[in-house]
Design an enzyme around this catalytic site. Structure first.
Site, PDB file in Angstrom:
ATOM      1  N   HIS A  30       0.853  -1.188   0.000  1.00  0.00           N
ATOM      2  CA  HIS A  30       0.000   0.000   0.000  1.00  0.00           C
ATOM      3  C   HIS A  30       0.892   1.244   0.000  1.00  0.00           C
ATOM      4  O   HIS A  30       2.125   1.133  -0.084  1.00  0.00           O
ATOM      5  CB  HIS A  30      -0.945  -0.029   1.209  1.00  0.00           C
ATOM      6  N   HIS A  33       4.065   1.316   2.153  1.00  0.00           N
ATOM      7  CA  HIS A  33       5.212   0.626   1.560  1.00  0.00           C
ATOM      8  C   HIS A  33       5.793   1.471   0.417  1.00  0.00           C
ATOM      9  O   HIS A  33       7.014   1.516   0.228  1.00  0.00           O
ATOM     10  CB  HIS A  33       4.799  -0.735   1.003  1.00  0.00           C
ATOM     11  N   GLN A  60       6.627 -14.926  13.062  1.00  0.00           N
ATOM     12  CA  GLN A  60       6.206 -13.767  13.836  1.00  0.00           C
ATOM     13  C   GLN A  60       4.702 -13.735  14.103  1.00  0.00           C
ATOM     14  O   GLN A  60       4.187 -12.770  14.665  1.00  0.00           O
ATOM     15  CB  GLN A  60       6.682 -12.476  13.180  1.00  0.00           C
ATOM     16  N   GLY A 146       9.284   1.357   8.670  1.00  0.00           N
ATOM     17  CA  GLY A 146       8.310   2.407   8.962  1.00  0.00           C
ATOM     18  C   GLY A 146       8.210   2.709  10.448  1.00  0.00           C
ATOM     19  O   GLY A 146       8.276   1.801  11.280  1.00  0.00           O
ATOM     20  N   LYS A 148       5.570   3.496  11.737  1.00  0.00           N
ATOM     21  CA  LYS A 148       4.268   2.974  12.179  1.00  0.00           C
ATOM     22  C   LYS A 148       4.484   1.826  13.164  1.00  0.00           C
ATOM     23  O   LYS A 148       3.762   1.691  14.142  1.00  0.00           O
ATOM     24  CB  LYS A 148       3.465   2.493  10.980  1.00  0.00           C
ATOM     25  N   GLN A 152       9.210  -2.017  16.582  1.00  0.00           N
ATOM     26  CA  GLN A 152       9.982  -2.868  15.667  1.00  0.00           C
ATOM     27  C   GLN A 152      11.226  -2.133  15.172  1.00  0.00           C
ATOM     28  O   GLN A 152      12.333  -2.694  15.158  1.00  0.00           O
ATOM     29  CB  GLN A 152       9.089  -3.268  14.484  1.00  0.00           C
ATOM     30  N   VAL A 175       2.572   6.766   7.029  1.00  0.00           N
ATOM     31  CA  VAL A 175       1.700   7.249   5.958  1.00  0.00           C
ATOM     32  C   VAL A 175       0.256   6.928   6.348  1.00  0.00           C
ATOM     33  O   VAL A 175      -0.031   5.824   6.826  1.00  0.00           O
ATOM     34  CB  VAL A 175       2.068   6.566   4.627  1.00  0.00           C
ATOM     35  N   SER A 185      -1.806  -3.187   5.835  1.00  0.00           N
ATOM     36  CA  SER A 185      -2.344  -4.304   5.059  1.00  0.00           C
ATOM     37  C   SER A 185      -3.560  -4.896   5.764  1.00  0.00           C
ATOM     38  O   SER A 185      -4.413  -5.510   5.139  1.00  0.00           O
ATOM     39  CB  SER A 185      -1.281  -5.392   4.891  1.00  0.00           C
ATOM     40  N   ARG A 186      -3.634  -4.723   7.084  1.00  0.00           N
ATOM     41  CA  ARG A 186      -4.757  -5.309   7.842  1.00  0.00           C
ATOM     42  C   ARG A 186      -6.013  -4.454   7.774  1.00  0.00           C
ATOM     43  O   ARG A 186      -7.075  -4.918   8.196  1.00  0.00           O
ATOM     44  CB  ARG A 186      -4.346  -5.540   9.300  1.00  0.00           C
TER      45      ARG A 186
HETATM   46  P1  AMP Z   1       4.497  -4.981   6.779  1.00  0.00           P
HETATM   47  O1  AMP Z   1       4.353  -5.377   5.349  1.00  0.00           O
HETATM   48  O2  AMP Z   1       3.205  -4.561   7.432  1.00  0.00           O
HETATM   49  O3  AMP Z   1       5.303  -5.944   7.594  1.00  0.00           O
HETATM   50  O4  AMP Z   1       5.352  -3.642   6.776  1.00  0.00           O
HETATM   51  C1  AMP Z   1       6.582  -3.575   6.095  1.00  0.00           C
HETATM   52  C2  AMP Z   1       7.230  -2.264   6.417  1.00  0.00           C
HETATM   53  O5  AMP Z   1       6.368  -1.203   6.029  1.00  0.00           O
HETATM   54  C3  AMP Z   1       7.508  -2.059   7.917  1.00  0.00           C
HETATM   55  O6  AMP Z   1       8.757  -1.418   8.062  1.00  0.00           O
HETATM   56  C4  AMP Z   1       6.380  -1.167   8.336  1.00  0.00           C
HETATM   57  O7  AMP Z   1       6.697  -0.363   9.455  1.00  0.00           O
HETATM   58  C5  AMP Z   1       6.194  -0.317   7.099  1.00  0.00           C
HETATM   59  N1  AMP Z   1       4.849   0.261   7.080  1.00  0.00           N
HETATM   60  C6  AMP Z   1       3.675  -0.390   7.130  1.00  0.00           C
HETATM   61  N2  AMP Z   1       2.650   0.477   7.119  1.00  0.00           N
HETATM   62  C7  AMP Z   1       3.200   1.723   7.072  1.00  0.00           C
HETATM   63  C8  AMP Z   1       2.675   3.050   7.048  1.00  0.00           C
HETATM   64  N3  AMP Z   1       1.375   3.286   7.091  1.00  0.00           N
HETATM   65  N4  AMP Z   1       3.550   4.076   7.002  1.00  0.00           N
HETATM   66  C9  AMP Z   1       4.886   3.864   6.977  1.00  0.00           C
HETATM   67  N5  AMP Z   1       5.437   2.633   6.986  1.00  0.00           N
HETATM   68  C10 AMP Z   1       4.612   1.584   7.042  1.00  0.00           C
END
Ligand code: AMP
Length: 279
Positions: A30, A33, A60, A146, A148, A152, A175, A185-186
């Site tokens: 999204h 990313h 995880q 991120g 967010k 982590q 974002v 993604s959720r």
């Molecule tokens: P995920 O695919 O959810 O494991 O996230 C992959 C990376 O994208 C991680 O470093 C997250 O922190 C980052 N991420 C996910 N959502 C956002 C967002 N809304 N804004 C900034 N980074 C994000």
């Protein structure tokens, strides 16, 4: 764009030792990313490579969690990466990443004991282990995460410091959708009523920041005001809501310029997180 599907690809080789920046993800890509990919493009410089990994990491997820139903829109993700100008997409199969008798993992033992770590035992062991494996497989010069997932990001920085990975860690601000909900993604799990109430999390954190700006320093008062905002979203069930020190992630009683407020809440089965610095 190259797509690497196997850990046997010559991934550690960086021709001419060119810079390589890695964006680790679980896919269902999204705008959040997209921003990470953009930051990695800026960081990699001319002639460097942007690598996105997509791997839904079983380690995880808790037993009975959403590992099975986690979205895996492969074609849309391929297209997203192509359009974003990604050079290499790494999408390994789970059985290649973890041998059947896999028995070594990476634990961070301080920052991981609180917040998400307390609610999701073993989660950060899974994260640290898979990120360490991706670092070893791909030998990036830098990796982008991120804010967010603030905890982590802090834990990955600690792992890189304590295990001497020669990798720069770059953090990217969260974002959001137009109404303030952090992109995730959720979010696609939310029904329309839950989706409508999701922005209450960000509103609550903004209220906390507003109080801090007005001079309120009691963490308890700030937390309780934030909780009251979320109480207006009856579908939200708070898991935790805490003011902490942004470096140690330990709770504080008196808020200061280093304070961060974090929240996790369930909307139905879907668990969302968000955070905001108080100043
Ligand atoms: P995920 O695919 O959810 O494991 O996230 C992959 C990376 O994208 C991680 O470093 C997250 O922190 C980052 N991420 C996910 N959502 C956002 C967002 N809304 N804004 C900034 N980074 C994000």
């Amino acid at each position: 764009m190259k797509i690497w599907k196997t850990v046997a690809s010559p991934m550690g080789d960086r021709p001419g030792n060119r810079r390589r920046v890695l964006v680790p993800t679980m896919g269902a890509l999204h705008r959040g990313h997209g921003e990470l990919i953009q930051s990695s493009r800026n960081a990699v410089g001319d002639g460097g490579e942007v690598v996105v990994s997509i791997f839904v990491n079983p380690l995880q997820f808790a037993a009975g969690g959403d590992y099975e139903k986690y979205p895996r829109p492969e074609e849309a993700d391929d297209e997203f990466c192509r359009e974003a100008g990604v050079d290499i997409l790494f999408r390994p199969a789970p059985e290649e990443m973890y041998a059947a008798d896999f028995s070594v993992s990476v634990d961070e033992n301080l920052l991981a004991n609180t917040l998400e770590g307390r609610s999701r035992p073993g989660h950060f062991r899974g994260v640290c282990t898979v990120v360490a494996k991706l670092f070893n497989l791909l030998s990036p010069s830098a990796a982008v995460f991120g804010e967010k997932d603030f905890q982590q990001l802090a834990i990955i920085r600690r792992m890189v410091r304590d295990l001497n990975f020669p990798i720069e860690i770059i953090g990217v601000p969260t974002v959001r959708e137009a109404d303030g909900l952090a992109c995730s993604s959720r979010n696609q799990y939310l029904n329309s009523e839950e989706r409508a109430q999701g922005p209450a999390l960000q509103r609550a954190l903004q209220e906390a920041r507003r109080l801090f700006a007005e001079g309120e320093r009691s963490a308890e008062a700030i937390q309780s005001a934030a909780r009251n905002v979320i109480a207006n979203a009856p579908l939200a069930r708070i898991d935790y809501l805490e003011v902490v020190n942004a470096d140690t992630l330990q709770p504080v009683t008196t808020a200061d310029a280093k304070s961060l407020i974090l929240v996790a809440a369930f909307f139905g089965q879907t668990r969302l997180i968000d955070n905001l610095r108080l100043s």
